[in-house]
Design a protein around this motif. Structure first.
Motif, PDB file in Angstrom:
ATOM      1  N   HIS A  73      67.253  71.830  47.343  1.00  0.00           N
ATOM      2  CA  HIS A  73      66.814  70.712  46.861  1.00  0.00           C
ATOM      3  C   HIS A  73      66.178  69.792  47.728  1.00  0.00           C
ATOM      4  O   HIS A  73      65.966  68.086  47.426  1.00  0.00           O
ATOM      5  CB  HIS A  73      67.639  70.292  45.432  1.00  0.00           C
ATOM      6  N   LEU A  74      67.681  69.300  48.739  1.00  0.00           N
ATOM      7  CA  LEU A  74      67.115  68.592  49.357  1.00  0.00           C
ATOM      8  C   LEU A  74      65.722  68.557  50.279  1.00  0.00           C
ATOM      9  O   LEU A  74      65.372  67.423  50.884  1.00  0.00           O
ATOM     10  CB  LEU A  74      68.452  68.737  51.277  1.00  0.00           C
ATOM     11  N   LEU A  75      65.436  69.424  50.707  1.00  0.00           N
ATOM     12  CA  LEU A  75      64.127  69.419  51.665  1.00  0.00           C
ATOM     13  C   LEU A  75      62.952  68.421  50.605  1.00  0.00           C
ATOM     14  O   LEU A  75      61.992  68.172  50.480  1.00  0.00           O
ATOM     15  CB  LEU A  75      63.700  70.581  51.618  1.00  0.00           C
ATOM     16  N   ASP A  76      62.836  69.616  48.907  1.00  0.00           N
ATOM     17  CA  ASP A  76      62.483  68.725  48.396  1.00  0.00           C
ATOM     18  C   ASP A  76      62.457  67.441  47.912  1.00  0.00           C
ATOM     19  O   ASP A  76      60.942  67.012  47.839  1.00  0.00           O
ATOM     20  CB  ASP A  76      61.881  69.546  46.649  1.00  0.00           C
ATOM     21  N   LEU A  77      63.746  66.797  47.746  1.00  0.00           N
ATOM     22  CA  LEU A  77      63.959  65.540  47.791  1.00  0.00           C
ATOM     23  C   LEU A  77      63.024  64.771  49.228  1.00  0.00           C
ATOM     24  O   LEU A  77      62.551  63.319  49.108  1.00  0.00           O
ATOM     25  CB  LEU A  77      65.122  65.253  47.670  1.00  0.00           C
ATOM     26  N   ARG A  78      63.343  64.682  49.933  1.00  0.00           N
ATOM     27  CA  ARG A  78      62.490  64.154  51.499  1.00  0.00           C
ATOM     28  C   ARG A  78      61.350  64.144  51.370  1.00  0.00           C
ATOM     29  O   ARG A  78      60.749  63.280  51.870  1.00  0.00           O
ATOM     30  CB  ARG A  78      63.225  64.897  53.046  1.00  0.00           C
ATOM     31  N   LEU A  79      60.233  65.392  50.961  1.00  0.00           N
ATOM     32  CA  LEU A  79      59.496  65.469  50.965  1.00  0.00           C
ATOM     33  C   LEU A  79      58.383  65.045  49.927  1.00  0.00           C
ATOM     34  O   LEU A  79      57.627  63.865  50.557  1.00  0.00           O
ATOM     35  CB  LEU A  79      58.208  67.339  50.514  1.00  0.00           C
ATOM     36  N   LEU A  80      59.045  64.933  49.081  1.00  0.00           N
ATOM     37  CA  LEU A  80      59.070  63.482  47.612  1.00  0.00           C
ATOM     38  C   LEU A  80      58.769  61.707  47.872  1.00  0.00           C
ATOM     39  O   LEU A  80      58.343  60.351  48.281  1.00  0.00           O
ATOM     40  CB  LEU A  80      59.642  63.400  45.999  1.00  0.00           C
ATOM     41  N   GLU A  81      60.411  61.476  49.065  1.00  0.00           N
ATOM     42  CA  GLU A  81      60.532  60.380  49.731  1.00  0.00           C
ATOM     43  C   GLU A  81      59.217  59.454  50.572  1.00  0.00           C
ATOM     44  O   GLU A  81      59.282  58.911  51.034  1.00  0.00           O
ATOM     45  CB  GLU A  81      61.441  60.166  49.862  1.00  0.00           C
ATOM     46  N   LYS A  82      59.470  61.142  51.236  1.00  0.00           N
ATOM     47  CA  LYS A  82      58.128  60.888  52.227  1.00  0.00           C
ATOM     48  C   LYS A  82      56.431  60.332  52.128  1.00  0.00           C
ATOM     49  O   LYS A  82      56.033  59.662  52.533  1.00  0.00           O
ATOM     50  CB  LYS A  82      58.080  61.703  53.302  1.00  0.00           C
ATOM     51  N   GLU A  83      56.436  61.527  50.640  1.00  0.00           N
ATOM     52  CA  GLU A  83      55.362  61.533  50.489  1.00  0.00           C
ATOM     53  C   GLU A  83      55.035  59.674  49.029  1.00  0.00           C
ATOM     54  O   GLU A  83      54.100  59.027  49.472  1.00  0.00           O
ATOM     55  CB  GLU A  83      55.702  62.238  48.759  1.00  0.00           C
ATOM     56  N   LYS A  85      56.624  57.096  50.372  1.00  0.00           N
ATOM     57  CA  LYS A  85      56.690  55.781  51.508  1.00  0.00           C
ATOM     58  C   LYS A  85      54.803  56.092  52.077  1.00  0.00           C
ATOM     59  O   LYS A  85      54.647  54.983  52.283  1.00  0.00           O
ATOM     60  CB  LYS A  85      57.046  55.812  52.559  1.00  0.00           C
ATOM     61  N   GLU A  86      53.818  57.389  51.928  1.00  0.00           N
ATOM     62  CA  GLU A  86      52.673  57.211  52.018  1.00  0.00           C
ATOM     63  C   GLU A  86      52.191  56.113  51.099  1.00  0.00           C
ATOM     64  O   GLU A  86      50.912  55.833  51.601  1.00  0.00           O
ATOM     65  CB  GLU A  86      52.697  58.004  52.578  1.00  0.00           C
ATOM     66  N   ASP A  87      52.171  56.837  50.340  1.00  0.00           N
ATOM     67  CA  ASP A  87      51.354  55.493  48.748  1.00  0.00           C
ATOM     68  C   ASP A  87      51.422  54.378  49.322  1.00  0.00           C
ATOM     69  O   ASP A  87      50.740  54.143  48.927  1.00  0.00           O
ATOM     70  CB  ASP A  87      52.319  56.827  47.676  1.00  0.00           C
ATOM     71  N   LYS A  89      52.201  52.285  51.694  1.00  0.00           N
ATOM     72  CA  LYS A  89      51.863  52.376  52.906  1.00  0.00           C
ATOM     73  C   LYS A  89      50.243  52.355  52.459  1.00  0.00           C
ATOM     74  O   LYS A  89      49.667  51.222  52.638  1.00  0.00           O
ATOM     75  CB  LYS A  89      51.723  52.867  54.607  1.00  0.00           C
ATOM     76  N   LYS A  90      49.377  52.871  51.850  1.00  0.00           N
ATOM     77  CA  LYS A  90      48.291  52.998  51.443  1.00  0.00           C
ATOM     78  C   LYS A  90      47.831  51.729  50.844  1.00  0.00           C
ATOM     79  O   LYS A  90      46.843  51.686  50.597  1.00  0.00           O
ATOM     80  CB  LYS A  90      47.777  54.276  51.025  1.00  0.00           C
ATOM     81  N   ASP A  91      48.328  51.432  49.426  1.00  0.00           N
ATOM     82  CA  ASP A  91      48.469  50.492  48.723  1.00  0.00           C
ATOM     83  C   ASP A  91      48.354  49.390  48.944  1.00  0.00           C
ATOM     84  O   ASP A  91      48.253  47.859  48.895  1.00  0.00           O
ATOM     85  CB  ASP A  91      49.921  50.082  48.063  1.00  0.00           C
ATOM     86  N   THR A  92      48.783  49.109  50.345  1.00  0.00           N
ATOM     87  CA  THR A  92      49.530  47.576  51.514  1.00  0.00           C
ATOM     88  C   THR A  92      47.719  47.519  52.057  1.00  0.00           C
ATOM     89  O   THR A  92      47.127  48.211  52.833  1.00  0.00           O
ATOM     90  CB  THR A  92      50.513  47.510  52.194  1.00  0.00           C
TER      91      THR A  92
END
Length: 92
Positions: A73-83, A85-87, A89-92
């Motif tokens: 679950h820790l890995l899943d949460l890290r991946l979700l938060e990374k996604e 952040k990337e989203d 960056k794309k919006d700006t």
């Protein structure tokens, strides 16, 4: 290990188990001899319970949260938060 992520995962897993059992926070608090505020902070990821409290909560909820389950679950949460952040960056 990042404690911010760990506290979120532990809180999430404990809340999910409590809700599966249809227990209220008050039910768990009485059984664990803790305040509702303390349980709320744990479930919201603002606080990591001590090991003894964590074990007590797991016994009350009848769950066995293994290190592997927490790590998944820790890995899943890290991946979700990374996604997220990337989203942003794309919006700006």
């Amino acid at each position: 290990m990042h404690y911010e992520f760990l506290s979120k995962v532990v809180g999430y897993l404990l809340r999910q188990k409590r809700m599966e059992l249809n227990y209220t926070q008050n039910d768990v608090c009485k059984a664990a001899s803790i305040s509702q505020g303390q349980l709320s902070r744990i479930e919201n990821g603002a606080r990591i319970p001590s090991l003894s409290l964590f074990i007590r909560l797991c016994k009350i909820l009848g769950c066995d949260l293994s290190i592997k389950e927490i790590e998944k679950h820790l890995l899943d949460l890290r991946l979700l938060e990374k996604e997220e952040k990337e989203d942003k960056k794309k919006d700006t």
